[in-house]
Design a protein around this motif. Sequence first.
Motif, PDB file in Angstrom:
ATOM      1  N   PRO A 163       0.813  -1.222   0.000  1.00 41.19           N
ATOM      2  CA  PRO A 163       0.000   0.000   0.000  1.00 41.19           C
ATOM      3  C   PRO A 163       0.845   1.270   0.000  1.00 41.19           C
ATOM      4  CG  PRO A 163      -0.889  -1.592   1.547  1.00 41.19           C
ATOM      5  CD  PRO A 163       0.416  -2.149   1.074  1.00 41.19           C
ATOM      6  N   GLN A 164       1.949   1.279   0.739  1.00 41.48           N
ATOM      7  CA  GLN A 164       2.817   2.458   0.790  1.00 41.48           C
ATOM      8  C   GLN A 164       3.441   2.723  -0.583  1.00 41.48           C
ATOM      9  OE1 GLN A 164       2.858  -0.068   2.975  1.00 41.48           O
ATOM     10  NE2 GLN A 164       2.056   0.947   4.818  1.00 41.48           N
ATOM     11  N   SER A 167       0.789   4.145  -2.943  1.00 42.50           N
ATOM     12  CA  SER A 167       0.473   5.549  -2.655  1.00 42.50           C
ATOM     13  C   SER A 167       1.505   6.477  -3.295  1.00 42.50           C
ATOM     14  CB  SER A 167       0.403   5.789  -1.143  1.00 42.50           C
ATOM     15  OG  SER A 167       1.681   5.677  -0.539  1.00 42.50           O
ATOM     16  N   GLN A 168       2.762   6.039  -3.380  1.00 44.55           N
ATOM     17  CA  GLN A 168       3.792   6.829  -4.058  1.00 44.55           C
ATOM     18  C   GLN A 168       3.604   6.801  -5.567  1.00 44.55           C
ATOM     19  OE1 GLN A 168       7.494   5.213  -2.634  1.00 44.55           O
ATOM     20  NE2 GLN A 168       7.222   6.004  -0.555  1.00 44.55           N
ATOM     21  N   GLU A 171       1.312   9.343  -7.349  1.00 46.54           N
ATOM     22  CA  GLU A 171       1.774  10.698  -7.648  1.00 46.54           C
ATOM     23  C   GLU A 171       2.176  10.826  -9.117  1.00 46.54           C
ATOM     24  OE1 GLU A 171       1.610  13.153  -5.436  1.00 46.54           O
ATOM     25  OE2 GLU A 171       0.779  11.718  -3.996  1.00 46.54           O
ATOM     26  N   TRP A 184      -6.113   3.692  -5.868  1.00 48.72           N
ATOM     27  CA  TRP A 184      -6.471   4.684  -4.851  1.00 48.72           C
ATOM     28  C   TRP A 184      -7.273   4.036  -3.731  1.00 48.72           C
ATOM     29  CZ3 TRP A 184     -10.666   6.814  -2.448  1.00 48.72           C
ATOM     30  CH2 TRP A 184     -10.459   8.013  -1.766  1.00 48.72           C
ATOM     31  N   CYS A 187      -5.201   1.835  -1.503  1.00 49.50           N
ATOM     32  CA  CYS A 187      -4.481   2.623  -0.500  1.00 49.50           C
ATOM     33  C   CYS A 187      -5.417   3.138   0.584  1.00 49.50           C
ATOM     34  CB  CYS A 187      -3.763   3.800  -1.162  1.00 49.50           C
ATOM     35  SG  CYS A 187      -2.374   3.317  -2.170  1.00 49.50           S
ATOM     36  N   PHE A 192      -5.112   4.900   4.469  1.00 52.32           N
ATOM     37  CA  PHE A 192      -5.773   6.137   4.838  1.00 52.32           C
ATOM     38  C   PHE A 192      -6.875   5.938   5.871  1.00 52.32           C
ATOM     39  CE2 PHE A 192      -4.725   7.319   0.196  1.00 52.32           C
ATOM     40  CZ  PHE A 192      -3.396   7.500   0.534  1.00 52.32           C
ATOM     41  N   TRP A 197      -5.878  10.817   6.414  1.00 52.48           N
ATOM     42  CA  TRP A 197      -5.468  11.295   5.108  1.00 52.48           C
ATOM     43  C   TRP A 197      -4.120  12.004   5.191  1.00 52.48           C
ATOM     44  CZ3 TRP A 197      -8.024   9.708   1.046  1.00 52.48           C
ATOM     45  CH2 TRP A 197      -7.740  10.285  -0.199  1.00 52.48           C
TER      46      TRP A 197
END
Length: 202
Positions: A163-164, A167-168, A171, A184, A187, A192, A197
């Motif tokens: 998940p980390q 999330s990157q 971007e 999304w 994640c 979140f 958030w």
Amino acid sequence: MEKRKLKLVNMKKIKDGRFIKNYQLTYLNQNTQCEKHYEMISFNEMTHPDDLGSHNGGVAIIALYHGKLLLLKEFRMAVNEDVYNLVAGRIEKGETIEDCVRRELHEETGLTLTNILQILPPTYAAAAMSDLKMTFVVAEVDGDLTHDHLTENEEITARFYSPQEVSQLLEQPNFNANCQLVAWFYCFISIFAKEGWPNVKA
């Protein structure tokens, strides 16, 4: 049932490509009796308006391995760029959805299907331009990632992401739209919803 303002009155093929066919739809505005011509594409041979959206064309696989999400980084000719995507493909004649999932996983990643968690109802992949329907399948997979089964016209790198890491990746701009939403929510559920958030002031 609410009466539609637009009524489909005619459909004709205007181009027949090797894989994709172009059709012109004629709608009648019931208030002014004016015709509206609309062009769309399809993988299917159609002769009647009732044929629109009648065929389930493929699968998209939300594949998980010990909580990690499988994503592809693949070169897409239509945009001449690498795009993050889910394992996906067309259902071949005579295949079930499960058959298609097993084959596409094997061809694109070398992985094996171990468990289907959910098969969602078919959904339109690009309703503004096509009647293509896709079925999203949530599945657990196993095995070693390999690209030995790709054709000479494919450039694909498959990887499991935490998940980390996802999330990157979010971007970055180069995502297939459906894959971006899946990533999304993956994640959101994993990070979140538990930690709050990121980068938002209370």
